[in-house]
Scaffold this active site. Structure first.
Site, short mmCIF file in Angstrom:
data_model
loop_
_atom_site.label_atom_id
_atom_site.label_comp_id
_atom_site.label_asym_id
_atom_site.label_seq_id
_atom_site.Cartn_x
_atom_site.Cartn_y
_atom_site.Cartn_z
CG HIS A 224 -1.01 -8.33 -12.36
ND1 HIS A 224 -0.92 -6.56 -13.75
CD2 HIS A 224 -1.30 -7.53 -11.51
CE1 HIS A 224 -0.63 -5.64 -12.75
NE2 HIS A 224 -1.41 -5.64 -11.46
CG ASP B 209 -5.88 -0.66 -18.86
OD1 ASP B 209 -7.00 -0.70 -18.20
OD2 ASP B 209 -4.24 -0.98 -18.46
NE ARG C 128 -10.26 2.06 -12.86
CZ ARG C 128 -9.59 0.78 -12.65
NH1 ARG C 128 -8.75 0.10 -14.09
NH2 ARG C 128 -9.10 0.34 -11.24
CB SER D 74 -8.04 -2.19 -15.98
OG SER D 74 -6.28 -2.00 -15.64
CE LYS E 197 -3.46 -3.84 -17.63
NZ LYS E 197 -2.98 -2.22 -16.90
#
Ligand code: IUR
Length: 452
Positions: A83, A162, A169, A184, A188
């Site tokens: 990520h 999320d 947010r 968050s 995932k």
């Protein structure tokens, strides 16, 4: 406790119990909480923070708000993902996913779309005619079985909490909260049931955090919670001041990724791909040290096995065989397949000098306004808008030589935007301090891993 009690506890600096956090996330997922209450809780968390145990519980509760993928037992120790916190010209996933698959890993890469100045892997892939990023959990399993990697969008059923919290947010200025970002991202990745996860935490003017200490704190939080959830999790802190590689913009980045998979990649992109991939191979115990991991990834890229995986992935995700064959051949006419922007413009260097820096943030902001990116979720993008850098850092240039080719459509750059682009190039003399070519700044590995 009622939702107002939970909000009050956090607002006043108290610690939420596991059950409190689960109650809140259950209410968010079912829609039984009011938007104003969710907003108030997010602001309370933003202001008071969360300790490690609260952050872990929040992450687990969000992960369990939807489907959690599961894999055959024989894939144990093989399922990996990466990520990135978002950058400019960041086409790493397009090279890394197939390279990891070529090294024997299973890579269910669930990616996002571009927003603000940062690009998104799904937008890049959609510049390839026919590429379908929407795949169900069953299709993902089939792709991993037949190819070894896929790059897909978030499914509806994965971490629904999320989706609600992220939108809220954004609306309540609570995006930049360490526990909220951590929960968050890691929820995932946890729902992908990974054996190992590597995080590319960017630091610099075009990153989420400009400051190294702030980026390091985020990396520590992500690594900590990821490991607590049972994924071998490591992080690479990498520089994000300029542009990764030479191209920014969706279809131009696909071209650069394909050229990299044909063995012609720029050094900075290869450095990041091999480091991130090497860390994953090391954490999964597939190699003994980082240098061996980096070599295996590099061999897969240079030797063409990663390109074959990319070709197979494209075909399995809907791209016609003639298109994949043409894209993966030695001499591809990329523009005839991916399209070319209506107009191009070259910018000339104003003086003789040495290239000290290129301001990636300024470049990305102009490209977004010209249609390469989006300001709001759901806006369309023009895949052919982008910029190619024709010089590299440290290169000596002569006045009048072209240093950038801008690709744009009907929306032409304004004089102010052209000035911003011109000012993005910083020239100096030989002895001046120059931005470093090396992107990797620090590694954060779980205990017991050897580097090398
Ligand atoms: N990406 C995510 O998936 N979540 C976040 O909170 C951020 C980026 I910031």
């Amino acid at each position: 406790m009622s939702i107002p009690d939970l909000i009050r506890t956090k607002r006043d600096g108290g610690v939420l119990s596991d059950e409190d956090i689960r109650t809140f996330i259950r209410a968010v997922t079912s829609g039984s909480v009011q938007d104003c209450q969710t907003g108030a809780m997010l602001m309370a968390i933003w202001q008071q923070g969360m300790n490690e145990a609260e952050t872990e519980t929040l992450t687990r509760a969000m992960m369990s708000s939807g489907e959690v993928l599961s894999w055959p037992t024989e894939w144990a120790g093989l399922v990996v993902d990466k990520h990135s916190t978002g950058g400019v010209g960041d086409k790493i996933s397009l090279v890394l996913a197939p390279a990891l698959a070529a090294c024997g890993c299973k890579v269910p890469m669930i990616s996002g779309r571009g927003l603000g100045h940062t690009g998104g892997t799904l937008d890049k892939l959609e510049s390839i005619p026919g590429f379908n990023v929407y795949q169900s959990a069953v299709q993902i399993m089939d792709l991993l079985t037949s190819v070894g990697c896929c790059i897909v969008g978030q499914t509806e059923t994965l971490v629904p909490a999320d989706r609600v919290l992220y939108a809220m947010r954004d609306a309540t200025s609570t995006v930049d909260s360490l526990p909220l970002i951590t929960a968050s991202i890691i929820s995932k990745k946890g729902a992908e049931s990974l054996s190992a996860l590597v995080l590319d935490v960017k630091v610099g003017r075009a990153a989420l955090f400009e400051d190294l200490d702030a980026a390091r704190a985020l990396a520590c939080s992500l690594v900590n919670v990821g490991n607590r959830l049972g994924m071998r999790t490591g992080a690479v802190l990498s520089n994000m001041d300029a542009v990764i590689g030479r191209c920014a913009g969706n279809s131009l980045e696909v071209m650069e990724a394909l050229e990299t998979l044909k063995g012609n990649g720029p050094d900075d992109l290869m450095e990041l791909v091999t480091t991130l991939g090497g860390v994953l191979l090391l954490m999964n115990g597939l190699v003994y040290d980082l240098s061996e991991g980096r070599k295996q990834i590099s061999d897969a890229v240079i030797g063409g096995t990663a390109l074959s995986k990319f070709q197979a992935m494209m075909e399995s995700q809907g791209v016609a065989k003639e298109v994949t064959r043409a894209l993966c051949s030695a001499h591809t006419d990329y523009y005839s397949i991916l399209g070319k922007s209506k107009y191009q413009m070259e910018l000339a260097t104003p003086t003789d000098g040495v290239v000290l820096d290129v301001n990636g943030l300024a470049l990305a902001e102009v490209l977004r306004k010209l249609g390469a990116g989006r300001s709001k979720v759901g806006e369309p993008v023009n895949h052919c808008v982008g910029a190619e850098l024709l010089v590299s850092l440290g290169q000596r240039v002569q006045r009048g030589a072209s240093w950038m080719r801008l690709h744009y459509g009907d929306q032409a750059p304004t004089p102010d935007q052209i000035n911003r682009l011109k000012n993005a190039l910083v020239l100096g003399s030989d002895g001046d301090t120059q931005r470093t070519h090396t992107l990797v700044k620090e590694l954060l590995l779980p205990p017991q891993e050897h580097t090398g």
